[in-house]
Design an enzyme around this catalytic site. Structure first.
Site, PDB file in Angstrom:
ATOM      1  N   ASP A  16      -8.770 -28.041 -13.614  1.00  0.00           N
ATOM      2  CA  ASP A  16      -9.275 -26.595 -14.176  1.00  0.00           C
ATOM      3  C   ASP A  16     -11.230 -26.789 -12.694  1.00  0.00           C
ATOM      4  O   ASP A  16     -11.373 -26.024 -14.199  1.00  0.00           O
ATOM      5  CB  ASP A  16      -9.434 -26.775 -14.916  1.00  0.00           C
ATOM      6  CG  ASP A  16      -7.564 -26.674 -16.419  1.00  0.00           C
ATOM      7  OD1 ASP A  16      -7.139 -26.003 -15.382  1.00  0.00           O
ATOM      8  OD2 ASP A  16      -7.685 -26.846 -16.718  1.00  0.00           O
ATOM      9  N   LYS A  19     -10.197 -25.889  -8.141  1.00  0.00           N
ATOM     10  CA  LYS A  19      -9.398 -25.976  -6.967  1.00  0.00           C
ATOM     11  C   LYS A  19      -9.111 -24.474  -5.958  1.00  0.00           C
ATOM     12  O   LYS A  19      -8.948 -24.619  -5.230  1.00  0.00           O
ATOM     13  CB  LYS A  19      -7.857 -26.697  -7.090  1.00  0.00           C
ATOM     14  CG  LYS A  19      -9.109 -28.660  -7.417  1.00  0.00           C
ATOM     15  CD  LYS A  19      -8.117 -29.381  -7.207  1.00  0.00           C
ATOM     16  CE  LYS A  19      -6.867 -29.012  -8.548  1.00  0.00           C
ATOM     17  NZ  LYS A  19      -7.271 -29.248  -9.736  1.00  0.00           N
ATOM     18  N   GLY A  45      -2.291 -25.185 -12.832  1.00  0.00           N
ATOM     19  CA  GLY A  45      -1.918 -23.684 -12.938  1.00  0.00           C
ATOM     20  C   GLY A  45      -3.762 -23.011 -12.212  1.00  0.00           C
ATOM     21  O   GLY A  45      -4.462 -23.387 -12.367  1.00  0.00           O
ATOM     22  N   HIS A  46      -3.514 -22.448 -10.706  1.00  0.00           N
ATOM     23  CA  HIS A  46      -4.408 -22.371 -10.236  1.00  0.00           C
ATOM     24  C   HIS A  46      -4.578 -20.471 -10.177  1.00  0.00           C
ATOM     25  O   HIS A  46      -3.810 -19.381  -9.853  1.00  0.00           O
ATOM     26  CB  HIS A  46      -3.484 -22.514  -8.748  1.00  0.00           C
ATOM     27  CG  HIS A  46      -3.975 -23.913  -8.804  1.00  0.00           C
ATOM     28  ND1 HIS A  46      -2.872 -24.345  -7.312  1.00  0.00           N
ATOM     29  CD2 HIS A  46      -3.569 -25.035  -9.163  1.00  0.00           C
ATOM     30  CE1 HIS A  46      -3.162 -25.950  -7.362  1.00  0.00           C
ATOM     31  NE2 HIS A  46      -3.449 -26.031  -8.519  1.00  0.00           N
ATOM     32  N   GLN A 175      -3.934 -30.571 -10.779  1.00  0.00           N
ATOM     33  CA  GLN A 175      -4.700 -31.665 -11.861  1.00  0.00           C
ATOM     34  C   GLN A 175      -6.428 -32.196 -11.264  1.00  0.00           C
ATOM     35  O   GLN A 175      -6.939 -31.874 -10.167  1.00  0.00           O
ATOM     36  CB  GLN A 175      -3.645 -33.072 -12.441  1.00  0.00           C
ATOM     37  CG  GLN A 175      -2.599 -32.646 -13.447  1.00  0.00           C
ATOM     38  CD  GLN A 175      -1.462 -31.720 -12.488  1.00  0.00           C
ATOM     39  OE1 GLN A 175      -1.250 -32.260 -11.761  1.00  0.00           O
ATOM     40  NE2 GLN A 175      -1.076 -30.860 -12.440  1.00  0.00           N
TER      41      GLN A 175
HETATM   42  P1  IMP Z   1       1.153 -33.333 -18.089  1.00  0.00           P
HETATM   43  O1  IMP Z   1       1.277 -33.071 -17.133  1.00  0.00           O
HETATM   44  O2  IMP Z   1       2.332 -31.846 -18.651  1.00  0.00           O
HETATM   45  O3  IMP Z   1       2.268 -33.985 -19.275  1.00  0.00           O
HETATM   46  O4  IMP Z   1       0.281 -32.992 -19.551  1.00  0.00           O
HETATM   47  C1  IMP Z   1      -0.528 -34.205 -19.545  1.00  0.00           C
HETATM   48  C2  IMP Z   1      -2.301 -34.147 -19.077  1.00  0.00           C
HETATM   49  O5  IMP Z   1      -1.978 -33.722 -18.459  1.00  0.00           O
HETATM   50  C3  IMP Z   1      -2.623 -33.426 -20.541  1.00  0.00           C
HETATM   51  O6  IMP Z   1      -3.400 -33.358 -20.942  1.00  0.00           O
HETATM   52  C4  IMP Z   1      -2.208 -31.798 -19.568  1.00  0.00           C
HETATM   53  O7  IMP Z   1      -3.227 -30.860 -21.166  1.00  0.00           O
HETATM   54  C5  IMP Z   1      -3.163 -32.596 -18.452  1.00  0.00           C
HETATM   55  N1  IMP Z   1      -3.013 -31.346 -17.447  1.00  0.00           N
HETATM   56  C6  IMP Z   1      -1.796 -31.172 -16.500  1.00  0.00           C
HETATM   57  N2  IMP Z   1      -1.817 -30.459 -15.837  1.00  0.00           N
HETATM   58  C7  IMP Z   1      -2.996 -30.211 -16.034  1.00  0.00           C
HETATM   59  C8  IMP Z   1      -3.561 -29.025 -15.191  1.00  0.00           C
HETATM   60  O8  IMP Z   1      -3.397 -27.999 -13.993  1.00  0.00           O
HETATM   61  N3  IMP Z   1      -4.956 -28.773 -15.427  1.00  0.00           N
HETATM   62  C9  IMP Z   1      -5.860 -29.243 -16.496  1.00  0.00           C
HETATM   63  N4  IMP Z   1      -5.421 -30.018 -17.419  1.00  0.00           N
HETATM   64  C10 IMP Z   1      -3.770 -30.669 -16.544  1.00  0.00           C
HETATM   65 MG    MG Z   2      -5.412 -25.030 -13.470  1.00  0.00          MG
END
Ligand code: IMP
Ligand code: MG
Length: 331
Positions: A16, A19, A45-46, A175
């Site tokens: 977040d 990007k 989420g972009h 991420q």
């Molecule tokens: P997962 O990727 O769904 O397994 O989540 C693992 C951790 O990564 C959690 O703390 C999520 O909130 C975080 N996370 C996964 N994808 C994103 C993203 O795109 N933005 C921010 N946090 C993320």
């Molecule tokens: Mg995001």
């Protein structure tokens, strides 16, 4: 040009960082033939603002918004139903989604993966089936895109895409570096590598990497189960002004001041050429907002100019040839 090249956009915090906005700016220059996603899945989420319209994507690379062929690489994991829903959503804006390509060896998220991930309370995952899918990939029991008939029209082989003729690629990360499975705060991490190395695992060789762009916000946010935000009314204010709610899950993001040590480490580990500091306009609206951590201490200055100069000089002390640029929320 004898070989393909790849420029890379990656996050240097916890996701977040903005990007999507930066990748979109780079793609708008018309300098790329292809955009590639190289890790993660629907957990990302972009958010992109294009011609005044807010567009949120989870899996489809931003090239599609510019008519540029785009690839979901083999490092990604795909929920087929969610992908088709997202393609319909993008078609609704008038985008041509037929130019999407999918690596035949990308892995598929199944209903069992989602059901399992939905029970998570320990990590605070996005409950999109990401972790269980990667686990099955590494256990060699997973399902690949080439085994799914509906994906057949999109399938490609990464080797022939990258190496059969010279092309310019933009690799769009998901991420952030501190959610990396190896280098993040394990177990509060995602299940993929989120740094520059992950690009090479999608078929690029190291000689093809040209520019690596790191993206941060001028404060930090994290979404997940660990306690991260401290008790400070300014963080609540920051959340509202900066719209710090997850693009995928809608969860409020936990907030803290910028951690410069984390940023410097991430820039070193990823060989960042250019660092973009986002959301300066947001921090400007918070009273006494110009703060950051370094060497475990909290620093405060009075204004944006001093903040930018301090950040620049501290980062350049560690990474002399880095280029640093400050931006606002939307542009
Ligand atoms: P997962 O990727 O769904 O397994 O989540 C693992 C951790 O990564 C959690 O703390 C999520 O909130 C975080 N996370 C996964 N994808 C994103 C993203 O795109 N933005 C921010 N946090 C993320
Ligand atoms: Mg995001």
């Amino acid at each position: 040009m004898e070989t393909s090249i790849v420029d890379i956009v990656i996050g240097m915090q916890y996701g977040d960082e903005g990007k999507g906005k930066i990748a979109n700016q780079l793609v708008s220059t018309g300098n790329y033939d292809y955009v590639v996603r190289f890790n993660g899945g629907g957990n990302a989420g972009h958010t992109i603002y294009l011609n005044g319209e807010k567009i949120v994507t989870h899996l489809v690379p931003c090239g599609i918004l510019h008519g540029i062929p785009s690839v979901i690489g083999n490092g990604c994991v795909i929920n087929t139903q969610k992908l088709f829903d997202e393609l319909e959503y993008l078609k609704g804006f008038g985008f041509d989604v037929s130019i999407l390509k999918i690596a035949e060896n990308a892995h598929i998220i199944t209903q069992d993966h989602i059901d399992e991930d939905s029970k998570d309370t320990k990590i605070g995952t996005t409950r999109t089936g990401n972790g269980p899918c990667y686990r099955d990939k590494y256990a060699r029991t997973g399902l690949r895109a080439k085994n799914v008939p509906e994906l057949e029209p999109y399938l490609i082989d990464m080797h022939s895409l990258i190496h059969s003729s010279p092309k310019k690629f933009l690799a769009e990360g998901a991420q952030g570096y501190w959610l990396d499975i190896d280098f993040g705060d394990y177990p509060y991490v995602t299940s993929s590598n989120t740094g520059v190395g992950a690009v090479l695992n999608n078929g690029f060789n190291y000689k093809q990497v040209r520019n690596v762009v790191g993206v941060i916000k001028c404060y930090s946010t994290y979404v997940g189960a660990k306690g991260y935000q401290k008790d400070d009314a300014r963080f609540q204010q920051l959340r509202e002004i900066g719209q710090e709610y997850g693009a995928t899950t809608g969860r409020p993001r936990q907030i803290d001041w910028l951690d410069l040590d984390e940023v410097i480490t991430a820039c070193q580990m990823n060989g960042i050429d250019r660092l973009i500091v986002n959301k300066m306009d947001v921090l400007n609206k918070v009273q006494n907002g110009w703060n950051w951590y370094q060497d475990g201490k909290l620093y405060s200055v009075d204004d944006e100019g001093t903040f930018s100069l301090c950040l620049m000089s501290k980062i350049i002390q560690n990474i002399p040839d880095i280029n640093i640029e400050f931006q606002g929320q939307l542009h």
